[in-house]
Design a protein around this motif. Structure first.
Motif, PDB file in Angstrom:
ATOM      1  N   GLU A 161       4.438  25.409  48.340  1.00 30.02           N
ATOM      2  CA  GLU A 161       4.296  24.590  47.380  1.00 30.02           C
ATOM      3  C   GLU A 161       3.112  24.741  46.465  1.00 30.02           C
ATOM      4  O   GLU A 161       2.728  24.654  45.525  1.00 30.02           O
ATOM      5  N   ASP A 162       2.037  24.659  47.484  1.00 34.54           N
ATOM      6  CA  ASP A 162       0.357  24.647  47.111  1.00 34.54           C
ATOM      7  C   ASP A 162       0.293  25.921  46.076  1.00 34.54           C
ATOM      8  O   ASP A 162      -0.379  25.954  45.116  1.00 34.54           O
ATOM      9  N   LEU A 163       1.074  27.142  46.529  1.00 39.13           N
ATOM     10  CA  LEU A 163       0.712  28.431  45.923  1.00 39.13           C
ATOM     11  C   LEU A 163       1.489  28.401  44.447  1.00 39.13           C
ATOM     12  O   LEU A 163       0.977  28.769  43.498  1.00 39.13           O
ATOM     13  N   VAL A 164       2.484  27.860  44.719  1.00 39.28           N
ATOM     14  CA  VAL A 164       3.227  27.733  43.201  1.00 39.28           C
ATOM     15  C   VAL A 164       2.297  26.487  42.185  1.00 39.28           C
ATOM     16  O   VAL A 164       2.635  27.113  41.030  1.00 39.28           O
ATOM     17  N   VAL A 165       2.038  25.425  42.810  1.00 37.75           N
ATOM     18  CA  VAL A 165       1.179  24.765  42.170  1.00 37.75           C
ATOM     19  C   VAL A 165      -0.110  25.295  41.314  1.00 37.75           C
ATOM     20  O   VAL A 165      -0.453  25.180  40.261  1.00 37.75           O
ATOM     21  N   LEU A 166      -0.772  26.130  42.208  1.00 38.24           N
ATOM     22  CA  LEU A 166      -2.091  26.943  41.921  1.00 38.24           C
ATOM     23  C   LEU A 166      -1.457  27.777  40.550  1.00 38.24           C
ATOM     24  O   LEU A 166      -2.223  27.990  39.548  1.00 38.24           O
ATOM     25  N   SER A 167      -0.444  28.274  40.752  1.00 41.08           N
ATOM     26  CA  SER A 167       0.021  29.342  39.348  1.00 41.08           C
ATOM     27  C   SER A 167       0.397  28.363  38.139  1.00 41.08           C
ATOM     28  O   SER A 167       0.187  28.951  37.211  1.00 41.08           O
ATOM     29  N   ASN A 168       0.926  27.461  38.422  1.00 41.08           N
ATOM     30  CA  ASN A 168       1.393  26.377  37.498  1.00 41.08           C
ATOM     31  C   ASN A 168       0.249  25.853  36.745  1.00 41.08           C
ATOM     32  O   ASN A 168       0.415  25.844  35.684  1.00 41.08           O
ATOM     33  N   MET A 169      -0.747  25.558  37.565  1.00 37.24           N
ATOM     34  CA  MET A 169      -1.933  25.151  36.797  1.00 37.24           C
ATOM     35  C   MET A 169      -2.576  26.065  35.929  1.00 37.24           C
ATOM     36  O   MET A 169      -3.149  25.686  34.890  1.00 37.24           O
ATOM     37  N   THR A 170      -2.790  27.248  36.619  1.00 39.72           N
ATOM     38  CA  THR A 170      -3.384  28.360  35.610  1.00 39.72           C
ATOM     39  C   THR A 170      -2.419  28.667  34.431  1.00 39.72           C
ATOM     40  O   THR A 170      -3.255  29.094  33.485  1.00 39.72           O
ATOM     41  N   ASN A 171      -1.128  28.612  34.665  1.00 39.02           N
ATOM     42  CA  ASN A 171      -0.297  29.068  33.453  1.00 39.02           C
ATOM     43  C   ASN A 171      -0.227  27.939  32.518  1.00 39.02           C
ATOM     44  O   ASN A 171       0.505  27.944  31.307  1.00 39.02           O
ATOM     45  N   GLY A 172      -0.563  26.562  32.866  1.00 36.30           N
ATOM     46  CA  GLY A 172      -0.273  25.336  31.938  1.00 36.30           C
ATOM     47  C   GLY A 172       1.093  25.044  31.906  1.00 36.30           C
ATOM     48  O   GLY A 172       1.589  24.633  30.775  1.00 36.30           O
ATOM     49  N   GLN A 173       1.877  25.131  32.811  1.00 38.48           N
ATOM     50  CA  GLN A 173       3.471  25.022  32.787  1.00 38.48           C
ATOM     51  C   GLN A 173       4.010  24.532  34.215  1.00 38.48           C
ATOM     52  O   GLN A 173       3.365  24.606  35.108  1.00 38.48           O
ATOM     53  N   GLY A 174       5.103  23.976  33.944  1.00 38.51           N
ATOM     54  CA  GLY A 174       5.533  23.371  35.200  1.00 38.51           C
ATOM     55  C   GLY A 174       5.031  22.152  35.521  1.00 38.51           C
ATOM     56  O   GLY A 174       4.758  21.195  34.868  1.00 38.51           O
ATOM     57  N   VAL A 175       4.949  21.889  36.839  1.00 41.60           N
ATOM     58  CA  VAL A 175       4.585  20.635  37.559  1.00 41.60           C
ATOM     59  C   VAL A 175       3.573  20.838  38.712  1.00 41.60           C
ATOM     60  O   VAL A 175       3.489  21.883  39.046  1.00 41.60           O
ATOM     61  N   LYS A 176       2.877  19.722  38.984  1.00 38.02           N
ATOM     62  CA  LYS A 176       2.050  19.612  40.263  1.00 38.02           C
ATOM     63  C   LYS A 176       2.555  18.264  40.662  1.00 38.02           C
ATOM     64  O   LYS A 176       2.927  17.317  40.322  1.00 38.02           O
TER      65      LYS A 176
END
Length: 504
Positions: A161-176
Motif C-alpha cells: 500500500e505504501d509503495l502504491v501511494v508513493l507511485s500515486n503521489m509522484t504521478n499525481g493520480q489515484g488516492v492516498k
C-alpha cells in the motif's frame, strides 16, 4: 554540637541517596539497555525460538523429500502437502502455509513470524509480520509517528500500500491515505531532496506484504475497471504496478530512496514510454535495493530499476549497491532508446556503482537503427549523458532481435560519454561489453568478458574462461584493483566455489 551532628548526618544521608540513585541507574541500564541483561536474554530466547521453528520447517520438507523419492513424485512441494507436514511438526492450526509466486510462506501464528521457502525447499528468508497502523500513509511510521521526509525522519515503506501511494503521489493520480481516510490526489510530487526508506522485503504475490491485500478502496490501478479492484489482483494483472514517476508531463523522481538491502519481489509492470520500478529519475539517489519480477515496456527506455535518468550539468543520479533479477522486455519504437537490466536509457549524469544484473533482458528493436539492449544500461544519448559504471557485472542473458545486444551497455550516441571500470560480463549476449559506439568519448579499464561471446563489440576488453572467472585468483585480482585504486566506496568481492564472484 547537636546541630553540627545533624548537619553532618543530613549531608551523609543526601550523599547516600545520590549514590543509591546512581547505582540504581546503573543497575537499570544493565538490565534494560541495548546491551542489558534482560535485552540479551530476550534476544537469546527469540533466537532459540527461531531455531526451533526453522527445525520444524526443515523436518517437514525433509519428510516431503523422502515421500518424493519413495513415490517417484515429480513435484516436491504443494501448499496442501506442506501444510500437512507442518501440522505434524508444529501442531494442528499452529501454522498457515501460503503461496507467493514460485515460493511458499510458512506463518507461525503465535509468533507472527514467517519463513519463505523456494521451490527447491530451501529457507531463503525469515520475517515478522509488521502491523502498520497507517498503511498507505508514508508520512507516518508503523506506530503512527510523524515523518517529514528529512534525512533524520525519512518517509517509510512498510507494505505494498505504501509503495502504491508513493507511485500515486509522484504521478499525481489515484488516492492516498490521510488520517486514516482515502484522499484523492490532485497534484504531482517529485520528492526533491526528500528521503524514503524501504523497511522490509516486499513480495507483490504475498498477502503478507500487504496490510490488507483484498482492499478495493484504491480503485482501478491496472487499467482494468472490471476486475473488482482487489489490490493484490490489481498488482498481478492488466498494467500492474505504475512506475514511480512514470512519463507524465515530464515529472521525475528527485529524491533519495534507501532500500536497506531489501528486495521488491514479483513486481509486475506493463508500461509504455519509460518503464521500470522508477519511470524517470532526475539527480536522484537509489541505494541498496534489489528488484525481481517481470517488466515490459514499449516505445522508449525500459529498465529493471529505472526507465530513464536525466539531470542538469551540475547534478547527477547515483545508483549504488542495487541489482536486478527481473525479466525485462523492451519493445522499442523510436531512435535513441534502449532496454537495460538496471536502466533503459541514460540522458543525464549518472553513476552506477557496485551493481549487477541477473535477469534475462530482451530488446525487440524496430527498423530504427539507433537502439540498444544491455545488461546494465540500454542506451546513452544526450548532452549531459555522462555515465560511469564502476565495480559492476552482468550474468543475465541479453538478447536482441537485431543481434546487437551487449552484456553491459547496448549503445551510445554522439553526445555524452561513457566510462567503465572494473566490470565483467558472464552472461550470454551478442557483443561483450558495449554494443555500438557513435562517439569517441568512451573509456574503460579492468574490463572482462566470458569466452563464450564471439563478438567483442565496440569496446576493448580482456577475454576470460569460466574456470578463470570462477577462481580465487580472479577474485584476488578484482580486490587488488580496488585497493590500488583506493576507491573505498567500492564493494569487495568474494569467492564462491564453481560460481561467478559476487560482492561481500
Amino acid at each position: 554540637m547537636m546541630k553540627q551532628r545533624r548537619g553532618v548526618t543530613l549531608i551523609a544521608l543526601v550523599i547516600t541517596i545520590i549514590v543509591l540513585l546512581i547505582l540504581a541507574g546503573v543497575s537499570i541500564a544493565m538490565l534494560t539497555g541495548d546491551n542489558g541483561i534482560l535485552t540479551r536474554a530476550n534476544e537469546a530466547e527469540k533466537e532459540n525460538l527461531i531455531g526451533k521453528e526453522k527445525e520444524q520447517v526443515k523436518l517437514a520438507i525433509q519428510s516431503l523429500r523422502i515421500n518424493k523419492e519413495v513415490n517417484n513424485d515429480l513435484i516436491l512441494l504443494t501448499t496442501e502437502r506442506l501444510q500437512q507436514k507442518m501440522d505434524i511438526e508444529a501442531g494442528i492450526e499452529k501454522t498457515e502455509v501460503l503461496t507467493a509466486g514460485d515460493e511458499y510462506e510458512i506463518l507461525f501464528k503465535e509468533t507472527d513470524r514467517y519463513y519463505t521457502i523456494d521451490k527447491y525447499g530451501n529457507i531463503i528468508d525469515v520475517q515478522e509480520i509488521i502491523k502498520d497502523k497507517n498503511p498507505g500513509d508514508i508520512t507516518k511510521g508503523k506506530n503512527g509517528e510523524q515523518l517529514d521526509g528529512s534525512e533524520k525522519h525519512p518517509y517509510e515503506i512498510w507494505n505494498i500500500e505504501d509503495l502504491v501511494v508513493l507511485s500515486n503521489m509522484t504521478n499525481g493520480q489515484g488516492v492516498k491515505i490521510e488520517n486514516g481516510s482515502i484522499t484523492k490526489i490532485s497534484s504531482t510530487n517529485n520528492f526533491s531532496e526528500k528521503y524514503i526508506e524501504l523497511k522490509r522485503n516486499l513480495n507483490f504475490k504475498s498477502k503478507l506484504s500487504y496490510e490488507n491485500s483484498n482492499r478495493t478502496d484504491f480503485g482501478d490501478i491496472n487499467g482494468n475497471e472490471e476486475d473488482g479492484n482487489v489490490l493484490i489482483k490489481e498488482m498481478e494483472t492488466g498494467n500492474g504496478f505504475n512506475p514511480i514517476a512514470k512519463d507524465n508531463f515530464g515529472i521525475a523522481f528527485k529524491g533519495n530512496f534507501e532500500g536497506n538491502n531489501f528486495e521488491i519481489k514479483n513486481i509486475y509492470i506493463v508500461g509504455t514510454n519509460y518503464a521500470g520500478v522508477f519511470g524517470i529519475v532526475e539527480s536522484a539517489k537509489i541505494s541498496n535495493l534489489g528488484i525481481d519480477g517481470k517488466i515490459t515496456g514499449q516505445v522508449k527506455g525500459i529498465g529493471g530499476l529505472i526507465g530513464l535518468t536525466i539531470s542538469n550539468k551540475e547534478l547527477k543520479t547515483k545508483i549504488e549497491n542495487c541489482y536486478n533479477k527481473a525479466e525485462v522486455k523492451g519493445i522499442l519504437k523510436e531512435n535513441y532508446t534502449g532496454t537495460g537490466g538496471l536502466i533503459g536509457k541514460v540522458e543525464g549524469n549518472t553513476d552506477i556503482i557496485n551493481c549487477y544484473n541477473e535477469g534475462n533482458i530482451s530488446s525487440e528493436q524496430s527498423g530504427k537503427a539507433i537502439q540498444g539492449g544491455g545488461g546494465i544500461v540500454g542506451y546513452i544519448r544526450g548532452s549531459n549523458a555522462n555515465l560511469n559504471i564502476f565495480n559492476s557485472y552482468n550474468i543475465g542473458n541479453i538478447s536482441s532481435n537485431k543481434k546487437e545486444s551487449s552484456g553491459i551497455v547496448g549503445g551510445i550516441w554522439a553526445e555524452g560519454s561513457l566510462n567503465m571500470e572494473h566490470v565483467f560480463n558472464a552472461g550470454i549476449s551478442d557483443k561483450a561489453i558495449l554494443g555500438s559506439k557513435g562517439t569517441q568519448n568512451v573509456t574503460g579499464k579492468s574490463l572482462y568478458y566470458l569466452d563464450n561471446i564471439k563478438d567483442e563489440g565496440a569496446q576493448e576488453a580482456e577475454i576470460i574462461s569460466k574456470e578463470q572467472l570462477c577462481s580465487k585468483d580472479f577474485v584476488n585480482k578484482l580486490n587488488d584493483y580496488i585497493n590500488k585504486e583506493n576507491k573505498f566506496t567500492w564493494k569487495k568481492w568474494i569467492f564462491r566455489e564453481n560460481k561467478y564472484p559476487t560482492f561481500e
